[in-house]
Design an enzyme around this catalytic site. Structure first.
Site, PDB file in Angstrom:
ATOM      1  N   LYS A   1       0.843  -1.218   0.000  1.00  0.00           N
ATOM      2  CA  LYS A   1       0.000   0.000   0.000  1.00  0.00           C
ATOM      3  C   LYS A   1       0.869   1.257   0.000  1.00  0.00           C
ATOM      4  O   LYS A   1       0.648   2.175  -0.788  1.00  0.00           O
ATOM      5  CB  LYS A   1      -0.892  -0.009   1.241  1.00  0.00           C
ATOM      6  CG  LYS A   1      -1.547   1.339   1.538  1.00  0.00           C
ATOM      7  CD  LYS A   1      -2.414   1.297   2.771  1.00  0.00           C
ATOM      8  CE  LYS A   1      -1.711   1.474   4.092  1.00  0.00           C
ATOM      9  NZ  LYS A   1      -1.442   2.871   4.481  1.00  0.00           N
ATOM     10  N   ASN A   2       1.861   1.300   0.872  1.00  0.00           N
ATOM     11  CA  ASN A   2       2.615   2.544   1.046  1.00  0.00           C
ATOM     12  C   ASN A   2       3.627   2.802  -0.070  1.00  0.00           C
ATOM     13  O   ASN A   2       4.231   3.870  -0.127  1.00  0.00           O
ATOM     14  CB  ASN A   2       3.294   2.570   2.425  1.00  0.00           C
ATOM     15  CG  ASN A   2       2.269   2.760   3.532  1.00  0.00           C
ATOM     16  OD1 ASN A   2       1.114   3.090   3.268  1.00  0.00           O
ATOM     17  ND2 ASN A   2       2.687   2.544   4.776  1.00  0.00           N
TER      18      ASN A   2
ATOM     19  N   ARG B   1       0.819  14.780  13.161  1.00  0.00           N
ATOM     20  CA  ARG B   1       1.265  14.590  11.789  1.00  0.00           C
ATOM     21  C   ARG B   1       1.259  15.866  10.940  1.00  0.00           C
ATOM     22  O   ARG B   1       0.534  15.969   9.950  1.00  0.00           O
ATOM     23  CB  ARG B   1       0.455  13.480  11.113  1.00  0.00           C
ATOM     24  CG  ARG B   1       0.557  12.183  11.885  1.00  0.00           C
ATOM     25  CD  ARG B   1      -0.105  11.039  11.196  1.00  0.00           C
ATOM     26  NE  ARG B   1       0.648  10.559  10.049  1.00  0.00           N
ATOM     27  CZ  ARG B   1       0.228   9.573   9.256  1.00  0.00           C
ATOM     28  NH1 ARG B   1      -0.928   9.004   9.471  1.00  0.00           N
ATOM     29  NH2 ARG B   1       0.976   9.175   8.258  1.00  0.00           N
TER      30      ARG B   1
ATOM     31  N   ASP C   1       5.159   0.940  11.935  1.00  0.00           N
ATOM     32  CA  ASP C   1       3.974   0.238  11.429  1.00  0.00           C
ATOM     33  C   ASP C   1       3.895  -1.214  11.907  1.00  0.00           C
ATOM     34  O   ASP C   1       2.920  -1.907  11.618  1.00  0.00           O
ATOM     35  CB  ASP C   1       3.936   0.285   9.891  1.00  0.00           C
ATOM     36  CG  ASP C   1       3.628   1.678   9.370  1.00  0.00           C
ATOM     37  OD1 ASP C   1       3.203   2.536  10.163  1.00  0.00           O
ATOM     38  OD2 ASP C   1       3.819   1.910   8.159  1.00  0.00           O
TER      39      ASP C   1
ATOM     40  N   ARG D   1      -8.609  -0.602   4.874  1.00  0.00           N
ATOM     41  CA  ARG D   1      -7.736   0.404   4.273  1.00  0.00           C
ATOM     42  C   ARG D   1      -6.385  -0.181   3.896  1.00  0.00           C
ATOM     43  O   ARG D   1      -5.734   0.321   2.978  1.00  0.00           O
ATOM     44  CB  ARG D   1      -7.503   1.566   5.245  1.00  0.00           C
ATOM     45  CG  ARG D   1      -8.730   2.382   5.502  1.00  0.00           C
ATOM     46  CD  ARG D   1      -8.398   3.604   6.301  1.00  0.00           C
ATOM     47  NE  ARG D   1      -7.375   4.405   5.618  1.00  0.00           N
ATOM     48  CZ  ARG D   1      -6.897   5.541   6.076  1.00  0.00           C
ATOM     49  NH1 ARG D   1      -7.345   6.022   7.213  1.00  0.00           N
ATOM     50  NH2 ARG D   1      -5.980   6.199   5.422  1.00  0.00           N
TER      51      ARG D   1
ATOM     52  N   CYS E   1      -4.473  12.965  13.075  1.00  0.00           N
ATOM     53  CA  CYS E   1      -5.189  11.705  12.907  1.00  0.00           C
ATOM     54  C   CYS E   1      -5.009  10.882  14.170  1.00  0.00           C
ATOM     55  O   CYS E   1      -4.416  11.344  15.149  1.00  0.00           O
ATOM     56  CB  CYS E   1      -4.733  10.962  11.662  1.00  0.00           C
ATOM     57  SG  CYS E   1      -3.170  10.133  11.865  1.00  0.00           S
TER      58      CYS E   1
HETATM   59  C1  EPZ Z   1       4.414   7.049   6.115  1.00  0.00           C
HETATM   60  O1  EPZ Z   1       3.658   8.130   6.640  1.00  0.00           O
HETATM   61  C2  EPZ Z   1       3.494   5.865   6.062  1.00  0.00           C
HETATM   62  N1  EPZ Z   1       2.362   6.176   5.197  1.00  0.00           N
HETATM   63  C3  EPZ Z   1       3.021   5.507   7.466  1.00  0.00           C
HETATM   64  O2  EPZ Z   1       2.240   4.330   7.386  1.00  0.00           O
HETATM   65  C4  EPZ Z   1       4.256   5.225   8.328  1.00  0.00           C
HETATM   66  O3  EPZ Z   1       3.828   4.974   9.641  1.00  0.00           O
HETATM   67  C5  EPZ Z   1       5.199   6.426   8.298  1.00  0.00           C
HETATM   68  O4  EPZ Z   1       5.538   6.745   6.922  1.00  0.00           O
HETATM   69  C6  EPZ Z   1       6.502   6.180   9.060  1.00  0.00           C
HETATM   70  O5  EPZ Z   1       7.164   5.069   8.512  1.00  0.00           O
HETATM   71  C7  EPZ Z   1       2.493   6.095   3.882  1.00  0.00           C
HETATM   72  O6  EPZ Z   1       3.544   5.761   3.350  1.00  0.00           O
HETATM   73  C8  EPZ Z   1       1.286   6.375   3.051  1.00  0.00           C
HETATM   74  P1  EPZ Z   1       6.506  10.496   7.999  1.00  0.00           P
HETATM   75  P2  EPZ Z   1       4.214   9.616   6.566  1.00  0.00           P
HETATM   76  O7  EPZ Z   1       6.389  11.765   7.240  1.00  0.00           O
HETATM   77  O8  EPZ Z   1       4.972   9.793   5.315  1.00  0.00           O
HETATM   78  C9  EPZ Z   1       6.772  13.828  11.417  1.00  0.00           C
HETATM   79  C10 EPZ Z   1       0.418   2.907   7.923  1.00  0.00           C
HETATM   80  O9  EPZ Z   1      -0.031   2.381   8.979  1.00  0.00           O
HETATM   81  N2  EPZ Z   1       6.604  14.812  10.355  1.00  0.00           N
HETATM   82  O10 EPZ Z   1       7.698   9.636   7.751  1.00  0.00           O
HETATM   83  O11 EPZ Z   1       3.065  10.528   6.828  1.00  0.00           O
HETATM   84  C11 EPZ Z   1       5.511  12.987  11.603  1.00  0.00           C
HETATM   85  O12 EPZ Z   1       4.543  13.646  12.387  1.00  0.00           O
HETATM   86  C12 EPZ Z   1       0.894   4.346   7.896  1.00  0.00           C
HETATM   87  O13 EPZ Z   1       0.463   2.302   6.843  1.00  0.00           O
HETATM   88  C13 EPZ Z   1       6.727  16.145  10.653  1.00  0.00           C
HETATM   89  O14 EPZ Z   1       6.974  16.535  11.800  1.00  0.00           O
HETATM   90  O15 EPZ Z   1       5.186   9.631   7.826  1.00  0.00           O
HETATM   91  C14 EPZ Z   1       6.081  11.756  12.251  1.00  0.00           C
HETATM   92  O16 EPZ Z   1       6.245  11.991  13.622  1.00  0.00           O
HETATM   93  C15 EPZ Z   1       0.565   5.130   9.098  1.00  0.00           C
HETATM   94  N3  EPZ Z   1       6.566  17.058   9.646  1.00  0.00           N
HETATM   95  C16 EPZ Z   1       7.453  11.603  11.580  1.00  0.00           C
HETATM   96  O17 EPZ Z   1       7.766  12.903  11.044  1.00  0.00           O
HETATM   97  C17 EPZ Z   1       6.294  16.677   8.349  1.00  0.00           C
HETATM   98  O18 EPZ Z   1       6.159  17.547   7.477  1.00  0.00           O
HETATM   99  C18 EPZ Z   1       7.505  10.597  10.435  1.00  0.00           C
HETATM  100  O19 EPZ Z   1       6.433  10.825   9.558  1.00  0.00           O
HETATM  101  C19 EPZ Z   1       6.182  15.302   8.054  1.00  0.00           C
HETATM  102  C20 EPZ Z   1       6.354  14.384   9.079  1.00  0.00           C
END
Ligand code: EPZ
Length: 436
Positions: free
Chosen positions: A22-23, A130, A315, A407, A125
């Site tokens: 998915k991701n 996030r 995850d 999902r 969320c």
């Molecule tokens: C991806 O989310 C995945 N989703 C998530 O999978 C996964 O948990 C996550 O990466 C971490 O591996 C998809 O790929 C669609 P991040 P993403 O930006 O890209 C902070 C699942 O269950 N952050 O790497 O949104 C954020 O809040 C899902 O399949 C900022 O502060 O995650 C988090 O604490 C859930 N500012 C950390 O970084 C930003 O602009 C990592 O988030 C962006 C992120």
């Protein structure tokens, strides 16, 4: 609303086909916005999030055709051909972004292709606040003018995007993906430092390369992108889902079973495999996939801290916590990526797990038995951890809010039932329904 009923206690045995990730699929689909040529993606899983993104991309002018479907044991995957001849819009509305945060991934491609984009701010969320500040700061560094108005990100790059050096202050999968796509069509060289190394980022980078992008350092935390004036369509096969792989590996371990996870790739799940091995679970790469088994022996307690790849994935945190609930000791599980990702703890506790949360750590003291109970969770991975606990608990577990599972897990009930699990999906009218 449908529910899942599980009668625990059966060691799972057999083969489970692992679906496309998915991701990886979601960012790959948004890459179709970068070109007027057809992008053909195969091995796509049949999931609610994919359908949500199909709706969003269609509303932006992408013509999408679908062939094939998962076959009876769910391993064929779908083939989507996405062609964005002309954009018909550049707005990602609140209603669609609200349903799926990954919609933010249209921002970079729209800006690069059309010079303008209007994307609803996703908001918080169930697992944390996030923010998307890293996406916005990166795009601003490439020359975009960004304003936040009425809950929307309004981004403009009237003179096009220009390459730059961007050092992410923290690792973000989504921000790395958005910037990779935008930089592919920017003028000159962009360097992304402290980039996410998750295999899904590599899958996107490889697909972009096949489309004509110039990207060095794939798989490392320093990506160098030399912008090109245009990208072309290509054919690309989505990688196997490493979180689904890890989840079924826990299913084998928690039930004391023996599963072969077909098409699974050991490389992407090495941190999970290492925890499994230390817990006393055998994980072996075979030609047909990964074999995971625990015959007879107990589960040793293992401390786990989530980290960006190649560390232990957030995850998989909820699933491994379910496993540790049955361990013969005490395991400390620390979540460093999201601030609110312990929503499964009170539900596991309702089944008899002994877990104490203190800040970002959970102390899980193993118990000899969990008892089935009605449970529910507020996100995908938390929900599946309750399914896993139910598979090993005594009696019946009823998992509510199944839409979270829809999902991200393709044919979960069917795949588990085929390996002996006593599991069924019940419609809100009380009927047993097929999982599809
Ligand atoms: C991806 O989310 C995945 N989703 C998530 O999978 C996964 O948990 C996550 O990466 C971490 O591996 C998809 O790929 C669609 P991040 P993403 O930006 O890209 C902070 C699942 O269950 N952050 O790497 O949104 C954020 O809040 C899902 O399949 C900022 O502060 O995650 C988090 O604490 C859930 N500012 C950390 O970084 C930003 O602009 C990592 O988030 C962006 C992120």
């Amino acid at each position: 609303m449908d529910r899942i009923r599980i009668t625990g206690g059966v060691p799972l045995e057999g083969d489970i086909p692992i679906s496309g990730a998915k991701n990886a699929a979601l960012p790959l689909m948004t890459a179709s916005l970068l070109t007027d040529g057809p992008l053909q993606l195969s091995n796509l899983p049949h999931l609610m999030d994919i359908s949500t993104l199909v709706n969003l991309l269609t509303s932006l002018g992408v013509d999408i055709t679908m062939e094939g479907d998962a076959d009876d044991d769910g391993h064929t995957g779908r083939v989507l051909t996405l062609t964005c001849g002309d954009l018909s819009g550049t707005t990602a509305p609140y209603d669609l972004v609200r349903k799926m945060r990954a919609s933010i991934l249209v921002l970079g491609p729209l800006l690069a292709r059309a010079g303008t984009a209007r994307v609803s701010l996703p908001g918080g969320c169930a697992i944390g606040t996030r923010p998307v500040d890293l996406h916005l700061a990166g795009l601003a560094e490439l020359g975009a003018e960004i304003e936040l108005t009425d809950g929307y990100i309004e981004a403009r790059a009237p003179r096009g995007l220009k390459g730059s050096v961007i050092r992410f202050p923290r690792v973000s999968v989504g921000a790395t993906e958005n910037l990779l796509m935008a930089a592919s069509l920017a003028e000159g060289e962009t360097v992304l430092e402290n980039a996410a190394r998750e295999p899904e980022v590599g899958d996107l980078a490889n697909c972009l390369t096949a489309m004509g992008a110039e990207i060095d350092g794939i798989g490392t935390d320093r990506l160098v992108v030399t912008g090109v004036p245009r990208l072309a369509g290509t054919r690309y096969r989505v990688m196997p889902d490493r979180v689904e792989t890890g989840t079924f590996a826990v299913a084998a371990a928690i039930t004391g079973g023996d599963l072969t996870l077909r098409h699974a790739d050991a490389d992407g799940v090495s941190a999970v495999a290492e925890v499994m091995a230390r817990a006393g679970v055998a994980v072996k790469q075979k030609a047909e996939g990964l074999r995971v088994r625990r015959n007879g022996a107990g589960i040793s307690a293992v401390d786990v801290t989530t980290q960006p790849y190649p560390g232990f994935p957030t995850d998989m945190q909820a699933q491994v916590m379910a496993l540790m609930a049955f361990s013969d000791g005490a395991a400390m599980i620390t979540e460093t990526i999201f601030e609110n990702r312990f929503m499964h703890v009170p539900e596991l506790a309702r089944m008899g797990a002994d877990i104490t949360v203190s800040g970002s750590s959970a102390m899980v003291r193993g118990v000899s038995e969990l008892k089935g109970a009605p449970v529910m969770a507020t996100d995908l991975r938390a929900s599946v951890s309750l399914v896993l606990a139910g598979l090993a608990a005594t009696g019946d577990t009823l998992v509510n809010r199944v839409y979270h599972l829809d999902r991200g897990y393709e044919r979960l009930v069917q795949k588990l039932a085929a390996c002996g699990a006593r599991i069924e999906r019940i419609s809100d009218r009380g009927e047993s329904v097929r999982d599809g």
